[in-house]
Design a protein around this motif. Structure first.
Motif, mmCIF file in Angstrom:
data_model
loop_
_atom_site.group_PDB
_atom_site.id
_atom_site.type_symbol
_atom_site.label_atom_id
_atom_site.label_comp_id
_atom_site.label_asym_id
_atom_site.label_seq_id
_atom_site.Cartn_x
_atom_site.Cartn_y
_atom_site.Cartn_z
ATOM 1 N N ILE A 11 0.831 -1.201 0.000
ATOM 2 C CA ILE A 11 0.000 0.000 0.000
ATOM 3 C C ILE A 11 0.867 1.253 0.000
ATOM 4 C CG2 ILE A 11 -1.712 1.309 1.329
ATOM 5 C CD1 ILE A 11 -2.716 -1.426 2.400
ATOM 6 N N THR A 16 -2.523 3.208 -3.041
ATOM 7 C CA THR A 16 -3.951 2.957 -2.869
ATOM 8 C C THR A 16 -4.172 1.508 -2.468
ATOM 9 O OG1 THR A 16 -4.416 2.255 -5.151
ATOM 10 C CG2 THR A 16 -4.499 4.630 -4.698
ATOM 11 N N PHE A 17 -5.300 1.272 -1.764
ATOM 12 C CA PHE A 17 -5.672 -0.098 -1.403
ATOM 13 C C PHE A 17 -6.013 -0.891 -2.658
ATOM 14 C CE2 PHE A 17 -5.653 1.452 2.794
ATOM 15 C CZ PHE A 17 -5.791 0.389 3.677
ATOM 16 N N GLN A 28 -10.095 -6.388 -2.137
ATOM 17 C CA GLN A 28 -9.852 -5.216 -1.314
ATOM 18 C C GLN A 28 -10.325 -5.415 0.124
ATOM 19 O OE1 GLN A 28 -10.395 -1.530 -3.325
ATOM 20 N NE2 GLN A 28 -10.647 -0.346 -1.445
ATOM 21 N N SER A 32 -7.950 -4.976 3.398
ATOM 22 C CA SER A 32 -8.322 -4.076 4.499
ATOM 23 C C SER A 32 -8.328 -4.822 5.825
ATOM 24 C CB SER A 32 -9.701 -3.470 4.223
ATOM 25 O OG SER A 32 -9.677 -2.658 3.059
ATOM 26 N N ASP A 48 -3.312 6.579 6.685
ATOM 27 C CA ASP A 48 -4.405 7.529 6.537
ATOM 28 C C ASP A 48 -5.090 7.259 5.209
ATOM 29 O OD1 ASP A 48 -4.287 9.005 8.898
ATOM 30 O OD2 ASP A 48 -2.629 10.241 8.139
ATOM 31 N N ARG A 49 -6.406 7.042 5.234
ATOM 32 C CA ARG A 49 -7.157 6.803 4.014
ATOM 33 C C ARG A 49 -7.804 8.107 3.588
ATOM 34 N NH1 ARG A 49 -6.297 2.860 8.121
ATOM 35 N NH2 ARG A 49 -6.873 0.763 7.401
ATOM 36 N N ALA A 54 -3.941 6.265 0.005
ATOM 37 C CA ALA A 54 -3.524 5.995 1.374
ATOM 38 C C ALA A 54 -2.076 6.421 1.558
ATOM 39 C CB ALA A 54 -3.671 4.507 1.686
#
Length: 281
Positions: A11, A16-17, A28, A32, A48-49, A54
Protein backbone atom coordinates in the motif's frame (compact mmCIF):
# COMPACT_ATOMS: atom_id res chain seq x y z
CA UNK A 1 1.89 -11.04 10.56
CA UNK A 2 4.50 -11.25 7.80
CA UNK A 3 1.77 -11.23 5.17
CA UNK A 4 0.27 -8.16 6.81
CA UNK A 5 3.66 -6.38 6.75
CA UNK A 6 3.96 -7.24 3.07
CA UNK A 7 0.45 -5.87 2.43
CA UNK A 8 1.31 -2.69 4.36
CA UNK A 9 4.41 -2.10 2.24
CA UNK A 10 2.46 -2.73 -0.96
CA UNK A 11 0.00 0.00 0.00
CA UNK A 12 2.86 2.38 0.81
CA UNK A 13 4.46 1.59 -2.55
CA UNK A 14 1.32 1.77 -4.71
CA UNK A 15 -0.48 4.51 -2.83
CA UNK A 16 -3.95 2.96 -2.87
CA UNK A 17 -5.67 -0.10 -1.40
CA UNK A 18 -7.04 -0.93 -4.84
CA UNK A 19 -3.65 -1.05 -6.56
CA UNK A 20 -2.06 -2.89 -3.62
CA UNK A 21 -4.86 -5.49 -3.57
CA UNK A 22 -4.31 -6.13 -7.26
CA UNK A 23 -0.55 -6.54 -6.73
CA UNK A 24 -1.17 -8.91 -3.80
CA UNK A 25 -3.82 -10.88 -5.74
CA UNK A 26 -6.32 -10.21 -2.94
CA UNK A 27 -9.77 -8.71 -2.76
CA UNK A 28 -9.85 -5.22 -1.31
CA UNK A 29 -11.86 -6.32 1.76
CA UNK A 30 -9.29 -9.03 2.46
CA UNK A 31 -6.47 -6.49 2.21
CA UNK A 32 -8.32 -4.08 4.50
CA UNK A 33 -8.83 -6.85 7.04
CA UNK A 34 -5.11 -7.66 6.94
CA UNK A 35 -4.19 -4.04 7.62
CA UNK A 36 -6.76 -3.84 10.40
CA UNK A 37 -5.16 -6.82 12.14
CA UNK A 38 -1.73 -5.23 11.72
CA UNK A 39 -2.91 -1.95 13.24
CA UNK A 40 -4.56 -3.77 16.12
CA UNK A 41 -1.35 -5.70 16.79
CA UNK A 42 0.65 -2.46 16.88
CA UNK A 43 -1.97 -0.44 18.73
CA UNK A 44 -1.79 2.43 16.26
CA UNK A 45 -3.25 3.65 12.99
CA UNK A 46 -0.61 3.04 10.34
CA UNK A 47 -2.31 4.46 7.25
CA UNK A 48 -4.41 7.53 6.54
CA UNK A 49 -7.16 6.80 4.01
CA UNK A 50 -8.27 9.66 1.80
CA UNK A 51 -9.90 10.40 -1.53
CA UNK A 52 -6.56 10.34 -3.30
CA UNK A 53 -5.34 7.13 -1.73
CA UNK A 54 -3.52 5.99 1.37
CA UNK A 55 -0.42 7.41 3.02
CA UNK A 56 1.51 6.28 6.09
CA UNK A 57 0.95 8.02 9.40
CA UNK A 58 3.88 8.95 11.65
CA UNK A 59 3.60 5.48 13.20
CA UNK A 60 3.43 3.95 9.74
CA UNK A 61 6.53 5.79 8.60
CA UNK A 62 8.39 4.46 11.64
CA UNK A 63 7.31 0.94 10.76
CA UNK A 64 8.35 1.05 7.08
CA UNK A 65 12.13 0.38 7.46
CA UNK A 66 11.53 -2.23 10.15
CA UNK A 67 8.92 -4.00 8.05
CA UNK A 68 11.34 -4.10 5.15
CA UNK A 69 14.11 -5.41 7.40
CA UNK A 70 11.82 -8.12 8.82
CA UNK A 71 10.76 -9.34 5.40
CA UNK A 72 14.36 -9.20 4.18
CA UNK A 73 15.47 -11.31 7.16
CA UNK A 74 12.82 -13.93 6.41
CA UNK A 75 13.90 -14.10 2.76
CA UNK A 76 17.53 -14.42 3.85
CA UNK A 77 16.54 -17.31 6.09
CA UNK A 78 14.72 -19.11 3.30
CA UNK A 79 17.62 -18.54 0.94
CA UNK A 80 20.15 -19.78 3.51
CA UNK A 81 18.19 -22.99 4.08
CA UNK A 82 18.01 -23.69 0.35
CA UNK A 83 21.74 -23.08 -0.02
CA UNK A 84 22.60 -25.31 2.94
CA UNK A 85 20.65 -28.11 1.31
CA UNK A 86 22.42 -27.64 -2.00
CA UNK A 87 25.06 -24.95 -2.46
CA UNK A 88 24.76 -25.06 -6.23
CA UNK A 89 21.34 -23.43 -5.96
CA UNK A 90 22.70 -20.42 -4.11
CA UNK A 91 22.95 -16.79 -5.03
CA UNK A 92 25.58 -14.18 -4.28
CA UNK A 93 24.77 -10.47 -4.38
CA UNK A 94 28.00 -8.54 -4.81
CA UNK A 95 28.90 -4.87 -5.21
CA UNK A 96 32.16 -3.28 -6.32
CA UNK A 97 33.68 -0.31 -8.10
CA UNK A 98 34.47 -0.09 -11.79
CA UNK A 99 38.05 -1.40 -11.58
CA UNK A 100 37.12 -4.44 -9.51
CA UNK A 101 34.08 -5.21 -11.68
CA UNK A 102 36.06 -4.95 -14.91
CA UNK A 103 39.52 -6.30 -14.09
CA UNK A 104 39.67 -8.06 -10.71
CA UNK A 105 36.42 -9.97 -10.28
CA UNK A 106 35.79 -11.68 -13.67
CA UNK A 107 38.47 -14.41 -13.30
CA UNK A 108 37.51 -15.03 -9.65
CA UNK A 109 33.79 -15.28 -10.41
CA UNK A 110 34.43 -17.47 -13.44
CA UNK A 111 36.53 -19.90 -11.37
CA UNK A 112 33.91 -20.01 -8.63
CA UNK A 113 31.15 -20.55 -11.19
CA UNK A 114 33.01 -23.52 -12.67
CA UNK A 115 33.26 -25.05 -9.19
CA UNK A 116 29.61 -24.30 -8.39
CA UNK A 117 27.78 -24.03 -11.73
CA UNK A 118 24.37 -23.57 -10.13
CA UNK A 119 25.29 -20.51 -8.10
CA UNK A 120 23.92 -17.29 -9.53
CA UNK A 121 25.73 -13.95 -9.29
CA UNK A 122 24.14 -10.54 -9.07
CA UNK A 123 26.86 -7.91 -9.48
CA UNK A 124 26.28 -4.19 -9.01
CA UNK A 125 28.86 -1.59 -10.07
CA UNK A 126 28.72 1.06 -7.39
CA UNK A 127 30.66 3.47 -5.19
CA UNK A 128 32.07 2.64 -1.77
CA UNK A 129 29.44 4.68 0.08
CA UNK A 130 26.59 3.20 -1.93
CA UNK A 131 27.97 -0.32 -1.50
CA UNK A 132 28.27 -0.04 2.30
CA UNK A 133 24.73 1.31 2.53
CA UNK A 134 23.48 -1.59 0.38
CA UNK A 135 25.30 -4.16 2.54
CA UNK A 136 23.87 -2.66 5.73
CA UNK A 137 20.38 -2.64 4.21
CA UNK A 138 20.67 -6.30 3.27
CA UNK A 139 20.59 -5.60 -0.48
CA UNK A 140 24.13 -6.96 -1.01
CA UNK A 141 25.87 -9.92 0.64
CA UNK A 142 29.41 -8.75 -0.06
CA UNK A 143 31.01 -5.56 -1.33
CA UNK A 144 34.51 -4.56 -2.36
CA UNK A 145 35.19 -1.08 -0.99
CA UNK A 146 38.04 1.26 -0.10
CA UNK A 147 36.69 1.78 3.42
CA UNK A 148 38.94 0.18 6.12
CA UNK A 149 35.98 -1.83 7.47
CA UNK A 150 36.08 -5.52 6.66
CA UNK A 151 38.76 -7.91 5.37
CA UNK A 152 41.68 -6.50 3.40
CA UNK A 153 41.56 -8.14 -0.03
CA UNK A 154 43.81 -6.37 -2.52
CA UNK A 155 46.25 -3.47 -2.84
CA UNK A 156 45.47 -1.33 -5.88
CA UNK A 157 47.91 1.21 -7.33
CA UNK A 158 46.78 4.37 -9.16
CA UNK A 159 48.91 6.19 -11.71
CA UNK A 160 48.53 9.07 -14.18
CA UNK A 161 48.38 8.10 -17.85
CA UNK A 162 48.06 9.85 -21.20
CA UNK A 163 48.22 9.12 -24.91
CA UNK A 164 51.85 9.02 -26.16
CA UNK A 165 51.38 12.22 -28.20
CA UNK A 166 49.72 14.18 -25.37
CA UNK A 167 51.77 16.95 -23.79
CA UNK A 168 51.07 16.49 -20.08
CA UNK A 169 52.05 20.08 -19.31
CA UNK A 170 48.79 21.91 -18.74
CA UNK A 171 46.64 19.08 -20.09
CA UNK A 172 43.23 18.67 -18.42
CA UNK A 173 42.07 15.51 -16.70
CA UNK A 174 39.46 13.00 -17.74
CA UNK A 175 38.03 11.60 -14.53
CA UNK A 176 35.11 9.84 -12.90
CA UNK A 177 31.89 11.30 -11.55
CA UNK A 178 31.78 12.76 -8.07
CA UNK A 179 31.16 9.98 -5.56
CA UNK A 180 33.53 7.48 -7.17
CA UNK A 181 36.51 6.45 -5.03
CA UNK A 182 39.05 7.35 -7.70
CA UNK A 183 37.45 10.77 -8.05
CA UNK A 184 37.78 11.36 -4.31
CA UNK A 185 41.47 10.47 -4.48
CA UNK A 186 41.89 12.70 -7.52
CA UNK A 187 40.25 15.67 -5.78
CA UNK A 188 42.41 15.12 -2.68
CA UNK A 189 45.76 14.79 -4.47
CA UNK A 190 45.20 17.04 -7.51
CA UNK A 191 43.42 20.08 -6.05
CA UNK A 192 42.70 22.76 -8.62
CA UNK A 193 43.44 20.52 -11.61
CA UNK A 194 41.35 21.24 -14.69
CA UNK A 195 38.70 18.60 -15.37
CA UNK A 196 37.61 18.22 -18.99
CA UNK A 197 35.25 15.26 -18.55
CA UNK A 198 33.42 13.45 -15.76
CA UNK A 199 32.56 9.91 -16.90
CA UNK A 200 30.83 6.93 -15.37
CA UNK A 201 33.09 4.06 -16.36
CA UNK A 202 36.71 3.08 -16.80
CA UNK A 203 36.23 2.13 -20.46
CA UNK A 204 34.95 5.61 -21.32
CA UNK A 205 37.81 7.26 -19.42
CA UNK A 206 40.46 5.20 -21.21
CA UNK A 207 38.91 5.74 -24.63
CA UNK A 208 38.96 9.52 -24.34
CA UNK A 209 42.47 9.56 -22.91
CA UNK A 210 43.69 7.35 -25.80
CA UNK A 211 42.17 9.94 -28.16
CA UNK A 212 44.36 12.63 -26.63
CA UNK A 213 41.72 14.50 -24.62
CA UNK A 214 43.91 14.69 -21.55
CA UNK A 215 45.32 12.83 -18.55
CA UNK A 216 43.66 10.38 -16.20
CA UNK A 217 44.29 8.98 -12.73
CA UNK A 218 43.44 5.29 -12.99
CA UNK A 219 44.32 1.90 -11.54
CA UNK A 220 47.51 0.50 -13.02
CA UNK A 221 45.67 -2.80 -13.53
CA UNK A 222 43.08 -1.13 -15.72
CA UNK A 223 45.68 0.15 -18.19
CA UNK A 224 48.22 -2.70 -18.13
CA UNK A 225 47.40 -3.76 -21.68
CA UNK A 226 47.39 -0.17 -22.96
CA UNK A 227 50.80 0.46 -21.42
CA UNK A 228 52.21 -2.77 -22.83
CA UNK A 229 50.93 -1.99 -26.34
CA UNK A 230 51.99 1.65 -26.24
CA UNK A 231 48.46 3.03 -26.51
CA UNK A 232 49.00 4.89 -23.25
CA UNK A 233 52.08 5.98 -21.31
CA UNK A 234 52.57 6.52 -17.60
CA UNK A 235 53.07 10.18 -16.74
CA UNK A 236 55.42 10.66 -13.76
CA UNK A 237 53.90 12.81 -11.06
CA UNK A 238 55.09 13.60 -7.52
CA UNK A 239 51.72 12.45 -6.09
CA UNK A 240 51.77 9.04 -7.76
CA UNK A 241 51.67 6.14 -7.50
CA UNK A 242 48.80 6.20 -5.02
CA UNK A 243 47.97 3.00 -3.17
CA UNK A 244 44.48 2.15 -2.03
CA UNK A 245 43.43 -0.92 -0.08
CA UNK A 246 40.36 -2.79 -1.28
CA UNK A 247 38.38 -4.42 1.53
CA UNK A 248 35.68 -7.07 1.47
CA UNK A 249 32.74 -6.10 3.70
CA UNK A 250 29.60 -7.87 4.86
CA UNK A 251 27.18 -7.76 7.79
CA UNK A 252 28.86 -10.56 9.73
CA UNK A 253 29.91 -14.13 9.04
CA UNK A 254 26.85 -15.54 10.79
CA UNK A 255 24.60 -13.58 8.43
CA UNK A 256 26.32 -14.58 5.19
CA UNK A 257 24.41 -17.09 3.04
CA UNK A 258 26.54 -20.21 2.40
CA UNK A 259 27.29 -19.36 -1.24
CA UNK A 260 28.46 -15.85 -0.29
CA UNK A 261 30.52 -17.28 2.59
CA UNK A 262 32.17 -19.75 0.20
CA UNK A 263 32.99 -16.98 -2.28
CA UNK A 264 34.45 -14.83 0.49
CA UNK A 265 36.71 -17.70 1.58
CA UNK A 266 37.92 -18.20 -1.98
CA UNK A 267 38.57 -14.49 -2.49
CA UNK A 268 40.57 -14.16 0.73
CA UNK A 269 42.59 -17.35 0.17
CA UNK A 270 43.49 -16.66 -3.48
CA UNK A 271 44.65 -13.25 -4.71
CA UNK A 272 42.75 -12.05 -7.78
CA UNK A 273 44.16 -12.77 -11.20
CA UNK A 274 43.96 -9.44 -13.01
CA UNK A 275 42.09 -9.67 -16.30
CA UNK A 276 43.94 -8.51 -19.41
CA UNK A 277 41.99 -6.35 -21.88
CA UNK A 278 42.79 -8.88 -24.63
CA UNK A 279 41.69 -11.86 -22.53
CA UNK A 280 38.26 -13.35 -22.21
CA UNK A 281 36.83 -13.82 -18.72
Amino acid sequence: MLDALHHFLLIVEHGTFTAAAKAAHLSQPALSASIQRLEEAHGARLLDRGRRGASPTAAGRALIPRARAALSAVEEGKRAVREVLELERGEVRLGAGATACTYLLPPTLADFRRAHPGVRFWLRETTTEEAIDAVDAGELDLAIVTHPRGDRWFEDELIVVAAPETDPEGAPFVTFRVGATTRALFDAHFPGAEVAMELGGIAAVKTHVRMGIGLALVSRHSVATDLRLGRLVEVPHPNTPLTRSLHLVHRGLERLPPAAAALRERMLSSPPRVLDDLEGP
